[in-house]
Scaffold this active site. Structure first.
Site, PDB file in Angstrom:
ATOM      1  N   TYR A 154       0.834  -1.210   0.000  1.00 37.54           N
ATOM      2  CA  TYR A 154       0.000   0.000   0.000  1.00 37.54           C
ATOM      3  C   TYR A 154       0.871   1.263   0.000  1.00 37.54           C
ATOM      4  CZ  TYR A 154      -3.096   3.714   1.620  1.00 37.54           C
ATOM      5  OH  TYR A 154      -3.766   4.909   1.754  1.00 37.54           O
ATOM      6  N   ARG A 161       1.376   6.860  -6.766  1.00 35.08           N
ATOM      7  CA  ARG A 161       0.242   7.765  -6.974  1.00 35.08           C
ATOM      8  C   ARG A 161       0.672   9.219  -6.777  1.00 35.08           C
ATOM      9  NH1 ARG A 161      -5.178   6.968  -3.437  1.00 35.08           N
ATOM     10  NH2 ARG A 161      -3.657   6.910  -1.747  1.00 35.08           N
ATOM     11  N   TYR A 214      -1.114  12.965   6.791  1.00 30.94           N
ATOM     12  CA  TYR A 214      -0.740  11.925   7.751  1.00 30.94           C
ATOM     13  C   TYR A 214       0.750  12.030   8.073  1.00 30.94           C
ATOM     14  CZ  TYR A 214      -4.978   8.932   7.266  1.00 30.94           C
ATOM     15  OH  TYR A 214      -6.243   8.406   7.285  1.00 30.94           O
ATOM     16  N   ARG A 227     -11.402  13.303   1.872  1.00 30.70           N
ATOM     17  CA  ARG A 227     -12.408  12.472   2.550  1.00 30.70           C
ATOM     18  C   ARG A 227     -13.672  12.349   1.722  1.00 30.70           C
ATOM     19  NH1 ARG A 227      -9.221   9.495   5.632  1.00 30.70           N
ATOM     20  NH2 ARG A 227      -7.934  10.781   6.994  1.00 30.70           N
ATOM     21  N   GLU A 334     -14.013  -1.035   6.099  1.00 29.27           N
ATOM     22  CA  GLU A 334     -13.949   0.289   5.478  1.00 29.27           C
ATOM     23  C   GLU A 334     -15.255   0.495   4.712  1.00 29.27           C
ATOM     24  OE1 GLU A 334     -10.167   1.574   3.672  1.00 29.27           O
ATOM     25  OE2 GLU A 334     -11.326   2.187   1.919  1.00 29.27           O
TER      26      GLU A 334
HETATM   27  C1  3EB Z   1      -7.689   5.988   5.766  1.00 29.02           C
HETATM   28  O1  3EB Z   1      -8.571   6.761   6.104  1.00 29.02           O
HETATM   29  C2  3EB Z   1      -8.106   4.582   5.466  1.00 29.02           C
HETATM   30  O2  3EB Z   1      -5.279   5.458  -0.174  1.00 29.02           O
HETATM   31  O3  3EB Z   1      -6.904   6.002  -1.521  1.00 29.02           O
HETATM   32  C3  3EB Z   1      -9.277   5.220   2.780  1.00 29.02           C
HETATM   33  C4  3EB Z   1      -9.649   5.817   1.575  1.00 29.02           C
HETATM   34  C5  3EB Z   1      -7.994   4.734   2.939  1.00 29.02           C
HETATM   35  C6  3EB Z   1      -8.728   5.952   0.534  1.00 29.02           C
HETATM   36  C7  3EB Z   1      -6.481   5.643  -0.411  1.00 29.02           C
HETATM   37  C8  3EB Z   1      -7.082   4.867   1.885  1.00 29.02           C
HETATM   38  C9  3EB Z   1      -7.441   5.469   0.696  1.00 29.02           C
HETATM   39  O4  3EB Z   1      -6.493   6.299   5.689  1.00 29.02           O
HETATM   40  C10 3EB Z   1      -7.577   4.062   4.204  1.00 29.02           C
END
Ligand code: 3EB
Length: 353
Positions: A154, A161, A214, A227, A334
């Site tokens: 990941y 990306r 993050y 989001r 998820e």
């Molecule tokens: C998170 O909130 C959970 O890498 O495109 C959620 C939605 C998550 C999209 C992405 C990853 C992705 O981090 C994981």
């Protein structure tokens, strides 16, 4: 506010019904994604379709998630991306294998290289066809939590990306597309996307640190997604909520407790919906009016997850359950959602109140 039924409609249909529709010349499909394990290749001439190796947790037949539009549609292909577009929206998809492409990009892993080149092709296509922005990406690839080349896959995907966004001069913070990234059982890197000629707005969740911010403990490059994305098409609001997990701030909560994780996901979705409503006076998105897709790591958790979802929403829910690895090992579930478009005609089986 009425759904944009004429502009965009989502439906889930068994593959046999999609094939019958195609044979009968039913117009209006923009494209979609078919889910089954083991994978069944589904092909409809002119229709961009991914066949993803992912187990459905209800129903015995492959299920196709199909987007429809009543605009006049045309299909095309660009660097292996199949797409179909109307006047306002474009749906596209592609499958890439992880191969020797890596050598062309120097020191990087095959998945990182496949991701970067795939996203670059998508951006080229959209730039050449005058699409301002991408509303939503769906990313599926096997072994999301496996480590190779000393890095979880990941995290390799996140580097590829982000590199593609940067190499196309796109921002990697703020107004980025909504997305999800889940583990398929097998196959290559598979990406589907919806783009619009109008400019969408990225929505963040006040309960969560933006994923693009993050801290480094979650990988050398932050994930590039919002989001949710919100777009107004012909005066109507469409909302695409990214994959949403049991994360508050930047931390996973409720490790090992799938019921509590599900409730946390739903609190997060509720917060995103509230934020979207605040940004679009009059849109009035409600939890009960969204279409949900739920990815569950362990199939035996289906009963608990479904119970929590129904209790939280408190009404019949349009929902599909799939078995997939989620991108942090401690995440068990998820949930993604969308609204403002016409919803599936079939309510998820067994999900009445
Ligand atoms: C998170 O909130 C959970 O890498 O495109 C959620 C939605 C998550 C999209 C992405 C990853 C992705 O981090 C994981």
């Amino acid at each position: 506010m009425k759904p944009t039924g004429d502009l965009l409609r989502l439906d889930y249909l068994p593959v046999s019904r999609l094939l019958r529709q195609a044979r009968d010349g039913a117009p209006g499909a923009l494209g979609g994604v078919c889910f089954f394990h083991p994978v069944i290749p589904v092909e409809v001439a002119g229709l961009p379709l991914l066949s993803v190796d992912m187990a459905l947790l209800e129903g015995e037949e492959a299920l196709c998630e199909v987007w429809y539009s009543e605009e006049v549609l045309a299909s095309g292909c660009h660097h292996g991306i199949h797409y179909r577009e109307g006047e306002t929206l474009l749906f596209g998809c592609l499958t890439r294998n992880e191969t020797a492409e890596s050598t062309a990009l120097g020191a990087c892993t095959p998945l990182q290289a496949a991701t970067q080149t795939a996203y670059e092709s998508v951006f080229e296509l959209l730039e050449s066809r005058g699409y301002k922005a991408i509303l939503r990406f769906w990313n599926y690839f096997p072994g999301v939590n496996c480590v190779s080349h000393n890095l979880e896959r990941y995290l390799q995907f996140n580097i590829g990306r982000q590199n593609a966004f940067l190499s196309h001069g796109r921002s990697v913070i703020g107004n980025v597309p909504a997305a999800c990234a889940l583990g398929s059982a097998d196959g290559g890197l598979q990406i589907a996307f919806l783009a619009a000629r109008a400019e969408p707005v990225g929505i963040e969740n006040p309960r969560q640190i933006s994923a693009y911010h993050y801290p480094e403990q979650y990988g050398p490059r932050s994930p590039t997604f919002s989001r949710a994305s919100l777009v107004s098409l012909r005066g109507r609001a469409l909302l695409f909520i990214s994959g949403t997990a049991s994360i508050v701030g930047h931390q996973t909560l409720h490790a090992g407790d799938v019921g509590a994780q599900t409730r946390e996901c739903l609190h997060n979705i509720a917060a995103v919906v509230a934020e979207a409503n605040r940004r679009t006076p009059g849109a009035g998105f409600q939890l009960g009016d969204l279409a949900y897709k739920v990815y569950i790591r362990h199939r035996e958790d289906l009963v608990s997850v479904r119970h929590e979802l129904l209790r939280f929403i408190g009404a019949p829910v349009s929902v599909v359950f799939l078995q997939a690895d989620v991108c942090r090992v401690d995440l068990l579930v998820e949930i993604e959602a969308s609204g403002g478009h016409a919803l599936p005609s079939l309510l998820g089986s067994g999900v009445g109140p």
